[in-house]
Motif scaffolding. Sequence first.
Motif, PDB file in Angstrom:
ATOM      1  N   LEU A 147       0.852  -1.187   0.000  1.00  0.00           N
ATOM      2  CA  LEU A 147       0.000   0.000   0.000  1.00  0.00           C
ATOM      3  C   LEU A 147       0.890   1.239   0.000  1.00  0.00           C
ATOM      4  O   LEU A 147       1.854   1.315   0.762  1.00  0.00           O
ATOM      5  CB  LEU A 147      -0.871  -0.026   1.266  1.00  0.00           C
ATOM      6  CG  LEU A 147      -1.744   1.198   1.528  1.00  0.00           C
ATOM      7  CD1 LEU A 147      -2.882   1.267   0.512  1.00  0.00           C
ATOM      8  CD2 LEU A 147      -2.316   1.154   2.952  1.00  0.00           C
ATOM      9  N   ASN A 148       0.549   2.192  -0.868  1.00  0.00           N
ATOM     10  CA  ASN A 148       1.234   3.494  -0.807  1.00  0.00           C
ATOM     11  C   ASN A 148       0.336   4.415   0.015  1.00  0.00           C
ATOM     12  O   ASN A 148      -0.710   4.857  -0.460  1.00  0.00           O
ATOM     13  CB  ASN A 148       1.441   4.047  -2.223  1.00  0.00           C
ATOM     14  CG  ASN A 148       2.216   5.349  -2.200  1.00  0.00           C
ATOM     15  OD1 ASN A 148       2.045   6.173  -1.305  1.00  0.00           O
ATOM     16  ND2 ASN A 148       3.081   5.543  -3.177  1.00  0.00           N
ATOM     17  N   PRO A 149       0.711   4.686   1.269  1.00  0.00           N
ATOM     18  CA  PRO A 149      -0.211   5.409   2.156  1.00  0.00           C
ATOM     19  C   PRO A 149      -0.255   6.923   1.913  1.00  0.00           C
ATOM     20  O   PRO A 149      -1.008   7.622   2.575  1.00  0.00           O
ATOM     21  CB  PRO A 149       0.334   5.088   3.554  1.00  0.00           C
ATOM     22  CG  PRO A 149       1.775   4.760   3.363  1.00  0.00           C
ATOM     23  CD  PRO A 149       1.949   4.269   1.958  1.00  0.00           C
ATOM     24  N   ASP A 150       0.555   7.393   0.980  1.00  0.00           N
ATOM     25  CA  ASP A 150       0.628   8.815   0.650  1.00  0.00           C
ATOM     26  C   ASP A 150       0.898   9.669   1.880  1.00  0.00           C
ATOM     27  O   ASP A 150       0.118  10.552   2.228  1.00  0.00           O
ATOM     28  CB  ASP A 150      -0.663   9.278  -0.055  1.00  0.00           C
ATOM     29  CG  ASP A 150      -0.485  10.688  -0.608  1.00  0.00           C
ATOM     30  OD1 ASP A 150       0.673  11.114  -0.788  1.00  0.00           O
ATOM     31  OD2 ASP A 150      -1.501  11.368  -0.849  1.00  0.00           O
ATOM     32  N   ILE A 151       2.018   9.364   2.552  1.00  0.00           N
ATOM     33  CA  ILE A 151       2.405  10.195   3.695  1.00  0.00           C
ATOM     34  C   ILE A 151       3.881  10.545   3.607  1.00  0.00           C
ATOM     35  O   ILE A 151       4.663   9.863   2.960  1.00  0.00           O
ATOM     36  CB  ILE A 151       2.109   9.515   5.049  1.00  0.00           C
ATOM     37  CG1 ILE A 151       2.815   8.162   5.138  1.00  0.00           C
ATOM     38  CG2 ILE A 151       0.643   9.348   5.278  1.00  0.00           C
ATOM     39  CD1 ILE A 151       2.622   7.523   6.466  1.00  0.00           C
ATOM     40  N   ASP A 152       4.216  11.634   4.288  1.00  0.00           N
ATOM     41  CA  ASP A 152       5.579  12.134   4.259  1.00  0.00           C
ATOM     42  C   ASP A 152       6.356  11.564   5.444  1.00  0.00           C
ATOM     43  O   ASP A 152       6.012  11.811   6.596  1.00  0.00           O
ATOM     44  CB  ASP A 152       5.511  13.669   4.359  1.00  0.00           C
ATOM     45  CG  ASP A 152       6.869  14.306   4.156  1.00  0.00           C
ATOM     46  OD1 ASP A 152       7.863  13.552   4.072  1.00  0.00           O
ATOM     47  OD2 ASP A 152       6.927  15.545   4.091  1.00  0.00           O
TER      48      ASP A 152
END
Length: 404
Positions: A147-152
């Motif tokens: 999963l690419n959680p789209d967080i920095d």
Amino acid sequence: MKYKNGHFYIEKVSASKIAKKYSTPTYVYSFEKIVNNIKKFKTNFKKINPIICFSVKSNANLDILKIIKTHNIGADVVSKGEMMMALKAGIDVKKIVFSGVGKTSNEIDYAIKKNILLINAESEDEIINIEKIARKNKKKVSIGIRLNPDIDARTINKISTGKKENKFGVDINTFKKIIRSYKNSKFLEFNCLSVHIGSQITSHQPYRIMLNVIQKCLNECNHKFRFIDLGGGMGIQYTKNDNLLNYKKYSSMIQKFLKKNKVKIIFEPGRSIIGNTAIILTKVTYIKKSGRKIFIILDTAMNDFIRPALYGSIHRILPYKISKNKIIKKHEFVGPICETTDKFLETSSFQKLTNGDLMIICDVGAYGMVLSSNYNLRPASPEILVKGLKTIVIKKRQKITDLI
Ligand code: LLP
């Protein structure tokens, strides 16, 4: 690794003894430090009792992997080569996970035939290919989806992996779509949700957000996973300015998560196990005074160790022998390679150095030797393991004649 009477020692052997015996530049590891790091990592996550898969990309030396294996640790691999090396080290196939955005059919076929724990897929296209190869092999394959959680992850931009603009993993919608579409596949068993948001992470906050996103995804997908693979990324202290990850907080966040989800946690640590276990021994070849700067030209270069040149990362440089004679002037430690980026460190002062002085570059155990090259036709340095009073060659120095 410390100073004794002003001289640098790796366990019970002085750096100068190693340099005399094996010459320079040379990678030197401490056995004790590796074992201590493994024990510390296990203690930090004791309450979670995770499966630990050492990230072979950080260090692929066979003897290092053998040490790691004796502590019941598995492997996170990203190529057939790494898988073969992990197997050669005796690592249990049921503790091998295979990650990477571009696994070839040949690599997938190899992983399926070996019956590894998980192939962590990173796209729908890859899932289609894995199913095809599984069908050919007449096997049901254990799969994870990244999963690419789209967080920095708030680490160096170049090693961040969890933002949507990064090539890794799939977004929540694609994740759910894959689970829906392949739920009844005879050849795929969706056992794991995996993530890895970046490397050299020194705050628990990005991990907190990561766990929230995972929870959201699990709630929306309505699928029972056996494993949640949280990847690696735990940072180390390269300099006093680096924060240290609060393992207690990270561990308690995961414990809370486990109360809601009956799953087994997998970790894929690399740097936190091996990063601070090695140094490079190098000698000063020349000293060049130029304007307001002093260039210290070392016999090691970016081909041996590329992190400073590639990521601007800071690795401390220490003298073998401490002296009180300090020179307050800008020093630039550089290698002999014909590139301006072949530079290790800049300092505003350093003790007085002379040609031939033995120096130490710190914390090169992770992403050191594995990223080395033969640029400028320079042969690869050897790797030496120190165990108490003993020194063991775990990789020989490459001969120039091998390159010609
Ligand atoms: N799992 C996956 C899927 C990864 O991509 C990585 C590292 C790890 C685990 C291990 O991460 P660690 O615990 O070592 O942070 N060459 C760069 C680091 C690249 C990291 C790549 N992925 C450097 O020298 O900083």
